[in-house]
Design an enzyme around this catalytic site. Structure first.
Site, PDB file in Angstrom:
ATOM      1  N   GLU A 108       2.670 -15.742  24.709  1.00  0.00           N
ATOM      2  CA  GLU A 108       2.454 -15.307  23.329  1.00  0.00           C
ATOM      3  C   GLU A 108       3.307 -16.010  22.277  1.00  0.00           C
ATOM      4  O   GLU A 108       2.889 -16.123  21.114  1.00  0.00           O
ATOM      5  CB  GLU A 108       2.671 -13.789  23.220  1.00  0.00           C
ATOM      6  CG  GLU A 108       1.548 -12.957  23.822  1.00  0.00           C
ATOM      7  CD  GLU A 108       1.626 -12.854  25.347  1.00  0.00           C
ATOM      8  OE1 GLU A 108       0.683 -12.332  25.940  1.00  0.00           O
ATOM      9  OE2 GLU A 108       2.623 -13.302  25.945  1.00  0.00           O
ATOM     10  N   GLY A 133      -3.025  -9.789  28.182  1.00  0.00           N
ATOM     11  CA  GLY A 133      -3.688  -8.531  28.510  1.00  0.00           C
ATOM     12  C   GLY A 133      -3.957  -8.357  29.994  1.00  0.00           C
ATOM     13  O   GLY A 133      -4.047  -7.233  30.493  1.00  0.00           O
ATOM     14  N   GLY A 188      -6.159 -10.550  25.797  1.00  0.00           N
ATOM     15  CA  GLY A 188      -7.025  -9.887  24.829  1.00  0.00           C
ATOM     16  C   GLY A 188      -7.803 -10.943  24.065  1.00  0.00           C
ATOM     17  O   GLY A 188      -7.507 -12.136  24.145  1.00  0.00           O
ATOM     18  N   ASP A 244       3.358  -8.420  24.651  1.00  0.00           N
ATOM     19  CA  ASP A 244       3.099  -6.989  24.462  1.00  0.00           C
ATOM     20  C   ASP A 244       2.473  -6.382  25.712  1.00  0.00           C
ATOM     21  O   ASP A 244       2.820  -6.768  26.823  1.00  0.00           O
ATOM     22  CB  ASP A 244       2.241  -6.775  23.207  1.00  0.00           C
ATOM     23  CG  ASP A 244       0.849  -7.383  23.315  1.00  0.00           C
ATOM     24  OD1 ASP A 244       0.663  -8.358  24.071  1.00  0.00           O
ATOM     25  OD2 ASP A 244      -0.069  -6.896  22.625  1.00  0.00           O
TER      26      ASP A 244
END
Length: 347
Positions: A137, A114, A65, A145
């Site tokens: 991350e 992402g 992302g 996530d």
């Protein structure tokens, strides 16, 4: 509609081509919204039998992302824009996970964050010699996530916990070994694979026919080490286990973990343990949204992105600075359910 993601029809296939080469196809809110809209239309179009997810050009499938946008949100609007992005991105992840038609993701290049979220839900996940897969991350104060809690917790041999904590990068052969890819094709065969699938040939048959035998996965030689040292659900136990072994591999992984956000590492371990007890992917995404909406505005995220992306000094000052400083109460607050009116829900 954004030109950062391109859609086309070829034969029985609907193609989604990520098109932000300068940003290694990092996802934006507009891209997620456009993909949701197109997938919704194709789900109802009887002529579309399969969806192919690829990248238009450049060296990556999808690098994640747009974390700079998320950092700006954390610093300027209390995370509001960041939460809006997560909400739609997670809806896209869930839509793909529950999609009524087969999806084929070609992970030909950098597949991180992402990018994992839009490739792992696919029934067919194709790795190549160019694949570089990671959930890095914890190095920016975040957590794996986009469904990472679901996928990583369900890998064999604690490989998921290892990937979540260390942010280790896997090549294509390692992705196949770990179960993150279903097929391994030489990049030179991808065009032919897509042409045959679009022509209506059996997807599994096409991919199997073009499969190549990958190199021996390097990670396999450390499978027993990973299973042993990453068997624990607390960061302190993992660190103590690595400290107790006098080997080059253990020293290297220990040094890597020392650079990560202690808070992010503890969140990740609890996330994976919690996810394993959930019954549906939607429950997992609701949990990750609650975590994400809070972690986004904690100090470690803005600091981590500063160190890696903005100033590039790779010297983040984590707060808390030690695993012991991240208390159970802190974690409970991060994982607490959101008020009903702000909870995540699928499309």
């Amino acid at each position: 509609m954004t030109d950062e993601v391109l859609f086309r029809r070829e034969g029985v296939a609907g193609f989604i081509s990520l098109n932000r080469p300068k940003a290694i196809h990092a996802l934006t809110l507009g891209m997620c919204e456009a993909m949701i809209k197109q997938l919704t239309a194709w789900a109802q179009d009887a002529a579309v039998k399969v969806v192919i997810v690829e990248h238009a050009e450049g060296r990556g499938f999808c690098s994640g992302g747009d974390i700079n946008l998320l950092r700006q949100s954390a610093l300027t609007d209390g995370g509001e824009a960041g939460r809006s992005f997560f909400h739609e991105e997670y809806r896209l992840n869930h839509q793909m996970f529950t999609y009524p038609k087969p999806i084929v993701a070609f992970m030909d290049g950098i597949t991180m964050g992402g990018g994992v979220g839009i490739s792992q839900p696919a029934r067919y996940r194709v790795a190549t010699e160019n694949t570089r897969f990671a959930m890095p991350e914890t190095g920016i104060g975040l957590f794996p996530d986009v469904g990472g809690g679901w996928y990583l917790s369900r890998l064999d041999g604690r490989v998921g916990q290892f990937l979540a904590l260390t942010g280790a990068r896997l090549d294509g052969s390692e992705c196949l070994w770990a179960g993150l890819a279903t097929h391994y094709l030489p990049a030179a065969e991808l065009a032919q694979a897509k042409t045959r699938i679009a022509a209506g040939h059996d997807i599994g048959g096409v991919l199997t026919a073009l499969t190549a035998k990958p190199a021996e996965p390097r990670i396999a030689s450390h499978a027993a080490d990973i299973r042993r040292h990453f068997a624990f659900d607390t960061l302190e136990q993992v660190l103590a286990s690595l400290e107790g072994e006098d080997s080059e591999w253990a020293a290297k992984e220990l040094a890597t973990l020392r650079t990560k956000s202690p808070q992010a590492c503890k969140v990740s371990l609890r996330q994976l343990k919690t996810s394993l007890g959930l019954e549906t992917f939607a429950q997992n995404m609701a949990m990750e949204y609650a975590i994400g909406s809070r972690v986004l505005v904690l100090p470690d995220f803005a600091e981590g992105v500063r160190a890696v992306i903005v100033d590039k000094d790779h010297a983040p000052k984590w707060d808390p600075a030690t695993p012991e400083g991240v208390t159970q109460d802190m974690l409970d607050a991060i994982f607490a359910p959101l008020p009903p009116e702000t909870q995540w829900n699928p499309l």
